[in-house]
Design an enzyme around this catalytic site. Structure first.
Site, PDB file in Angstrom:
ATOM      1  N   CYS A 114     -12.986 -20.994 -12.604  1.00  0.00           N
ATOM      2  CA  CYS A 114     -12.711 -21.758 -13.707  1.00  0.00           C
ATOM      3  C   CYS A 114     -13.486 -23.267 -13.343  1.00  0.00           C
ATOM      4  O   CYS A 114     -13.927 -23.632 -12.175  1.00  0.00           O
ATOM      5  CB  CYS A 114     -11.382 -21.978 -13.658  1.00  0.00           C
ATOM      6  SG  CYS A 114     -10.593 -20.028 -14.116  1.00  0.00           S
ATOM      7  N   ARG A 120     -11.813 -22.124 -18.394  1.00  0.00           N
ATOM      8  CA  ARG A 120     -11.087 -20.973 -18.044  1.00  0.00           C
ATOM      9  C   ARG A 120     -12.119 -19.801 -18.011  1.00  0.00           C
ATOM     10  O   ARG A 120     -12.783 -19.386 -18.807  1.00  0.00           O
ATOM     11  CB  ARG A 120      -9.698 -20.291 -18.805  1.00  0.00           C
ATOM     12  CG  ARG A 120      -9.136 -19.351 -18.450  1.00  0.00           C
ATOM     13  CD  ARG A 120      -7.832 -19.043 -19.020  1.00  0.00           C
ATOM     14  NE  ARG A 120      -7.048 -18.136 -18.489  1.00  0.00           N
ATOM     15  CZ  ARG A 120      -6.658 -17.102 -19.432  1.00  0.00           C
ATOM     16  NH1 ARG A 120      -6.657 -17.101 -20.515  1.00  0.00           N
ATOM     17  NH2 ARG A 120      -6.001 -15.808 -18.690  1.00  0.00           N
ATOM     18  N   LEU A 121     -12.012 -19.180 -16.732  1.00  0.00           N
ATOM     19  CA  LEU A 121     -12.664 -17.864 -16.729  1.00  0.00           C
ATOM     20  C   LEU A 121     -11.735 -16.612 -16.434  1.00  0.00           C
ATOM     21  O   LEU A 121     -10.906 -16.666 -15.525  1.00  0.00           O
ATOM     22  CB  LEU A 121     -13.371 -17.759 -15.273  1.00  0.00           C
ATOM     23  CG  LEU A 121     -14.106 -16.320 -15.028  1.00  0.00           C
ATOM     24  CD1 LEU A 121     -15.064 -15.894 -16.158  1.00  0.00           C
ATOM     25  CD2 LEU A 121     -15.038 -16.414 -13.781  1.00  0.00           C
ATOM     26  N   ILE A 131      -9.227 -13.744 -15.856  1.00  0.00           N
ATOM     27  CA  ILE A 131      -9.466 -12.590 -14.997  1.00  0.00           C
ATOM     28  C   ILE A 131      -8.094 -11.789 -14.838  1.00  0.00           C
ATOM     29  O   ILE A 131      -7.939 -10.597 -15.161  1.00  0.00           O
ATOM     30  CB  ILE A 131      -9.833 -12.973 -13.336  1.00  0.00           C
ATOM     31  CG1 ILE A 131     -11.349 -13.500 -13.490  1.00  0.00           C
ATOM     32  CG2 ILE A 131      -9.852 -11.758 -12.399  1.00  0.00           C
ATOM     33  CD1 ILE A 131     -11.762 -14.144 -12.041  1.00  0.00           C
ATOM     34  N   ILE A 132      -7.005 -12.517 -14.798  1.00  0.00           N
ATOM     35  CA  ILE A 132      -5.588 -12.081 -14.747  1.00  0.00           C
ATOM     36  C   ILE A 132      -5.132 -12.503 -16.114  1.00  0.00           C
ATOM     37  O   ILE A 132      -5.170 -13.919 -16.425  1.00  0.00           O
ATOM     38  CB  ILE A 132      -4.710 -12.637 -13.491  1.00  0.00           C
ATOM     39  CG1 ILE A 132      -5.297 -12.114 -12.242  1.00  0.00           C
ATOM     40  CG2 ILE A 132      -3.598 -12.286 -13.695  1.00  0.00           C
ATOM     41  CD1 ILE A 132      -4.810 -12.647 -10.772  1.00  0.00           C
ATOM     42  N   ASN A 186      -7.249 -23.491 -10.206  1.00  0.00           N
ATOM     43  CA  ASN A 186      -8.148 -22.406 -10.040  1.00  0.00           C
ATOM     44  C   ASN A 186      -8.114 -21.831  -8.630  1.00  0.00           C
ATOM     45  O   ASN A 186      -8.463 -22.599  -7.546  1.00  0.00           O
ATOM     46  CB  ASN A 186      -9.480 -23.371 -10.042  1.00  0.00           C
ATOM     47  CG  ASN A 186     -10.754 -22.382  -9.686  1.00  0.00           C
ATOM     48  OD1 ASN A 186     -10.840 -21.174 -10.221  1.00  0.00           O
ATOM     49  ND2 ASN A 186     -11.784 -22.757  -9.224  1.00  0.00           N
ATOM     50  N   GLY A 187      -7.608 -20.589  -8.472  1.00  0.00           N
ATOM     51  CA  GLY A 187      -7.398 -19.864  -7.254  1.00  0.00           C
ATOM     52  C   GLY A 187      -6.908 -18.615  -7.450  1.00  0.00           C
ATOM     53  O   GLY A 187      -6.724 -18.157  -8.513  1.00  0.00           O
ATOM     54  N   GLU A 188      -6.558 -18.131  -6.365  1.00  0.00           N
ATOM     55  CA  GLU A 188      -5.677 -16.860  -6.577  1.00  0.00           C
ATOM     56  C   GLU A 188      -4.693 -16.937  -5.295  1.00  0.00           C
ATOM     57  O   GLU A 188      -5.027 -17.165  -4.122  1.00  0.00           O
ATOM     58  CB  GLU A 188      -6.650 -15.826  -6.187  1.00  0.00           C
ATOM     59  CG  GLU A 188      -6.082 -14.358  -6.669  1.00  0.00           C
ATOM     60  CD  GLU A 188      -7.254 -13.188  -6.394  1.00  0.00           C
ATOM     61  OE1 GLU A 188      -6.742 -11.957  -6.190  1.00  0.00           O
ATOM     62  OE2 GLU A 188      -8.448 -13.535  -6.146  1.00  0.00           O
TER      63      GLU A 188
END
Length: 122
Positions: free
Chosen positions: A2, A56-57, A59-60, A82-84
């Site tokens: 992102c 936004r990319l 993914i979830i 932006n992270g996980e």
């Protein structure tokens, strides 16, 4: 991956600040082709302003519910992230046991709810 952007200004026209962050997010369009958002999260009569932007990319939680910047409706807190969070499902379950209610499946919302439940953790 992102793209995030933001601006904090002590004065000046709100429209200029919004347009500045809009330009920042457009420059990052390649980082987040799935969605974009810009929110004025604070503005007062003297021109003090905070604007957050996000590309936004997805993914979830690919549906639009994962739109950012995201607000915790019950507290008024905003986030662009932006992270996980690798253990976000476990954290979500823990937060649900103490009464937090979720509207998305995102790790971003877990951060917002955790902040409202536990405050700043250093």
């Amino acid at each position: 991956m992102c793209g995030i952007a933001g601006l904090i200004a002590s004065s000046g026209p709100l429209e200029n600040h919004f347009n500045t962050v809009s330009g920042m997010t457009e420059a990052q369009a390649h980082r987040g082709p799935d969605d974009s958002g810009i929110e004025v999260v604070c503005s007062d009569e003297n021109g003090a302003t905070i604007v957050l932007g996000h590309r936004r990319l997805a993914i979830i939680d690919v549906p639009p519910a994962g739109h950012q910047p995201m607000i915790n409706e019950s507290t008024g807190d905003w986030i662009t992230f932006n992270g996980e969070i690798y253990n976000y499902l476990e954290l979500r379950q823990e937060l649900e046991t103490v009464g937090q209610v979720f509207r998305t499946g995102t790790n971003t919302e877990v951060i917002l709810k955790a902040f409202s439940q536990w405050g700043k953790i250093v």
